[in-house]
Design a protein around this motif. Structure first.
Motif, short mmCIF file in Angstrom:
data_model
loop_
_atom_site.label_atom_id
_atom_site.label_comp_id
_atom_site.label_asym_id
_atom_site.label_seq_id
_atom_site.Cartn_x
_atom_site.Cartn_y
_atom_site.Cartn_z
N MET A 155 30.12 -28.43 20.56
CA MET A 155 30.32 -28.57 22.00
C MET A 155 28.95 -27.69 22.83
O MET A 155 28.98 -26.21 22.19
N ALA A 156 28.35 -28.20 23.54
CA ALA A 156 27.17 -27.46 24.16
C ALA A 156 27.67 -26.53 25.34
O ALA A 156 28.70 -26.60 25.91
N LEU A 157 27.26 -25.19 25.25
CA LEU A 157 27.67 -24.12 26.14
C LEU A 157 27.18 -24.44 27.48
O LEU A 157 25.85 -25.01 27.52
N GLN A 158 27.60 -23.79 28.57
CA GLN A 158 27.01 -24.26 30.05
C GLN A 158 25.78 -23.35 30.06
O GLN A 158 25.93 -22.10 30.13
N VAL A 159 24.82 -23.92 30.51
CA VAL A 159 23.53 -23.25 31.03
C VAL A 159 23.06 -23.88 32.18
O VAL A 159 23.26 -24.85 32.44
N SER A 160 21.84 -23.30 32.64
CA SER A 160 21.38 -23.74 33.85
C SER A 160 20.50 -24.84 33.47
O SER A 160 19.93 -25.04 32.45
N HIS A 161 20.33 -25.67 34.54
CA HIS A 161 19.51 -26.95 34.06
C HIS A 161 17.77 -26.47 34.08
O HIS A 161 17.19 -27.16 33.09
N THR A 162 17.52 -25.40 34.61
CA THR A 162 16.12 -25.26 34.30
C THR A 162 15.92 -24.55 32.79
O THR A 162 15.03 -25.01 31.97
N PHE A 163 16.96 -23.79 32.31
CA PHE A 163 17.05 -23.50 30.91
C PHE A 163 16.92 -24.51 29.81
O PHE A 163 16.20 -24.92 28.93
N MET A 164 17.92 -25.75 30.24
CA MET A 164 18.20 -27.05 29.35
C MET A 164 16.76 -27.53 29.39
O MET A 164 16.30 -28.06 28.52
N PHE A 165 16.25 -27.67 30.60
CA PHE A 165 14.92 -28.73 30.46
C PHE A 165 13.81 -27.75 29.84
O PHE A 165 13.05 -28.58 29.03
N CYS A 166 13.87 -26.51 29.68
CA CYS A 166 12.80 -25.84 28.68
C CYS A 166 13.00 -26.02 27.45
O CYS A 166 12.13 -26.07 26.71
N ILE A 167 14.09 -26.02 27.02
CA ILE A 167 14.74 -26.35 25.62
C ILE A 167 14.09 -27.66 25.27
O ILE A 167 13.56 -27.91 24.30
N LEU A 168 14.59 -28.53 25.97
CA LEU A 168 14.32 -30.00 25.78
C LEU A 168 12.85 -30.28 25.76
O LEU A 168 12.25 -31.10 24.94
N GLY A 169 11.90 -29.77 26.77
CA GLY A 169 10.65 -30.01 26.84
C GLY A 169 9.95 -29.22 25.78
O GLY A 169 9.10 -29.77 25.32
N GLY A 170 10.28 -28.11 25.54
CA GLY A 170 9.84 -27.47 24.36
C GLY A 170 10.05 -28.32 23.14
O GLY A 170 8.90 -28.47 22.18
N LEU A 171 11.33 -28.68 22.77
CA LEU A 171 11.35 -29.64 21.53
C LEU A 171 10.39 -30.74 21.64
O LEU A 171 9.81 -31.07 20.50
N ALA A 172 10.04 -31.40 22.55
CA ALA A 172 9.36 -32.67 22.51
C ALA A 172 7.86 -32.16 22.43
O ALA A 172 7.29 -32.91 21.66
#
Length: 349
Positions: free
Chosen positions: A1-18
Motif C-alpha cells: 500500500m502506498a504511503l501518503q505523500v504530497s502530489h508534487t512529490f508523487m508527480f516528481c517520482i512518476l515524471g522521473g520514472l517516465a
C-alpha cells in the motif's frame, strides 16, 4: 500500500520514472545501434548496481531510523546498521535466483537494441503485462478474467502492428533514398530486425517470469514466521548485491581490457539512468499507487517514440505513433479492470 505523500512529490517520482525509462531506452539504442560503440556492457551494469546498492543502504538506514523514532525505541535497543545488513545478506539466497533472471534479461536487452529502434523495444517491453498474467496463472494459480484476456489480446495486436510498421525497407524495394526515410527504415536487414524482435520478446518473457517468481518468494516468506521481515530497500540491497557479484564475475571474462574503455558521455548517462530506474521503481512501491505507476509507463512509451525521432534513432510514421497510443490505452484498460476486480472482492460482490 502506498504511503501518503504530497502530489508534487508523487508527480516528481512518476515524471522521473517516465523520463528515465524512455531516456535509457533511447540512449542505449543510440550507443549500441547507431554509434556502435565498443564497450563492456558488464562494466556499465556493474557500476549501475553499485550505485543502487549504496543508495539502498542509505535509504534502508533512513527508513529504519524513522521507524525507531515513531515507535520511540531507545537508542541502546536499536539494531546497529552492520548487524541489520548482515541479516539482510544472510536472508538473500532466494533473491539471487531473481537477480540471475534480471541479469540475463538485461544482457539480452542490450543485444536486442542493436537491431531494433528504441520505440519498438519499448512497445514490446510493455508485453510484460501479458507475460506476467501468464505466469501469474501458472505459478500463482490466480484466475484471469476473460475481459482481461481480451485486453491482453488487443495489447499484443497493437504491439504487433507497431513492430510490423517498423520493419526495415531494403533498397531493392524502394524507388529512392527519400522513400526509405519516409518508411522509417532503421538501416538493418529484415532478418536482423527479426532477431532483435525475438530477443526483445525474450527479455520481456524473462522480466515477466522474474517479477512473478519474486512475488511468489515474498508470499512464501511472509507466510513463514521463521523468516525475517525486510522492507523494499532491503530487497533492493539483496538484488543489487547479487547482481554486483554476478556482473563482477562476468567482467573478469570480458574482452575489454579496462573498466571504462569505450565509455563516452552517453554511456555514463546510461549507467546513472539505470541506477535511477531501479531506485524510482522502489519509490513507486512505497509512495505511488499501481494506477499512477501505469500512467508513467504509458507516458514513457509515447515519450520514447518522440525522443527516438528527435535524437535521430528512427523516423516515426503515423502508424507507429497510433500504435503507441493503442498500447498505452490497453495497458490503462487492463489496470482499470484490475481495480474493478479488486473493488468487487472487497465488497464481496
Amino acid at each position: 500500500m502506498a504511503l501518503q505523500v504530497s502530489h508534487t512529490f508523487m508527480f516528481c517520482i512518476l515524471g522521473g520514472l517516465a523520463i528515465v525509462d524512455s531516456g535509457m531506452n533511447v540512449a542505449r539504442r543510440l550507443v549500441i545501434g547507431v554509434q556502435k560503440l565498443s564497450f563492456s556492457t558488464n562494466s556499465v551494469l556493474l557500476m549501475s548496481e553499485l550505485l543502487k546498492l549504496v543508495f539502498s543502504v542509505v535509504a534502508s538506514n533512513h527508513q529504519r531510523s524513522k521507524i525507531f523514532e515513531q515507535e520511540a525505541v531507545l537508542l541502546k535497543h536499536r539494531t546497529p546498521l552492520a548487524q541489520h545488513l548482515r541479516t539482510v545478506v544472510v536472508g538473500s539466497m532466494k533473491m539471487g535466483q531473481v537477480a540471475f533472471l534480471y541479469l540475463i534479461a538485461s544482457l539480452v536487452s542490450y543485444l536486442s537494441l542493436k537491431f531494433v529502434p528504441s520505440t519498438v523495444f519499448a512497445a514490446i517491453s510493455q508485453l510484460k503485462v501479458l507475460t506476467t498474467a501468464l505466469f501469474t496463472l501458472l505459478l500463482m494459480k490466480r484466475r484471469i478474467s476473460m475481459r482481461k484476456w481480451r485486453i491482453l489480446t488487443l495489447l499484443m495486436l497493437s504491439v504487433l502492428t507497431l513492430t510490423l510498421s517498423n520493419v526495415p525497407v531494403t533498397a531493392s524495394k524502394c524507388a529512392s533514398t527519400s522513400e526509405i526515410e519516409n518508411k522509417g527504415a532503421v538501416g538493418h536487414s529484415t532478418s536482423l530486425y527479426g532477431v532483435g524482435v525475438v530477443l526483445c520478446a525474450l527479455q520481456t518473457f524473462l522480466t515477466g517470469f522474474a517479477s512473478v517468481y519474486m512475488e511468489l518468494i515474498l508470499k512464501t516468506e511472509s507466510e513463514d514466521s521463521r523468516t525475517d521481515s525486510f522492507n523494499v530497500w532491503d530487497r533492493n540491497i539483496q538484488l543489487a548485491l547479487w547482481s554486483t557479484v554476478m556482473y563482477s564475475f562476468l567482467f573478469c571474462f570480458d574482452r575489454q581490457r579496462g573498466f571504462f574503455v569505450g565509455w563516452n558521455t552517453l554511456v555514463f548517462l546510461i549507467t546513472v539512468l539505470q541506477a535511477c530506474g531501479g531506485i524510482l521503481v522502489a519509490m513507486c512501491v512505497l509512495y505511488v499507487s499501481s494506477i499512477a505507476k501505469t500512467l508513467a509507463v504509458c507516458a514513457s512509451l509515447v515519450l520514447t517514440a518522440l525522443m527516438s525521432e528527435t535524437l535521430g534513432d528512427t523516423k516515426i510514421n503515423e502508424l507507429t505513433l497510433l500504435s503507441c497510443f493503442m498500447v498505452a490505452l490497453n495497458i490503462l484498460s487492463y489496470q482499470d479492470e484490475s481495480k474493478l476486480e479488486s473493488e468487487a472482492l472487497d465488497t464481496g460482490t
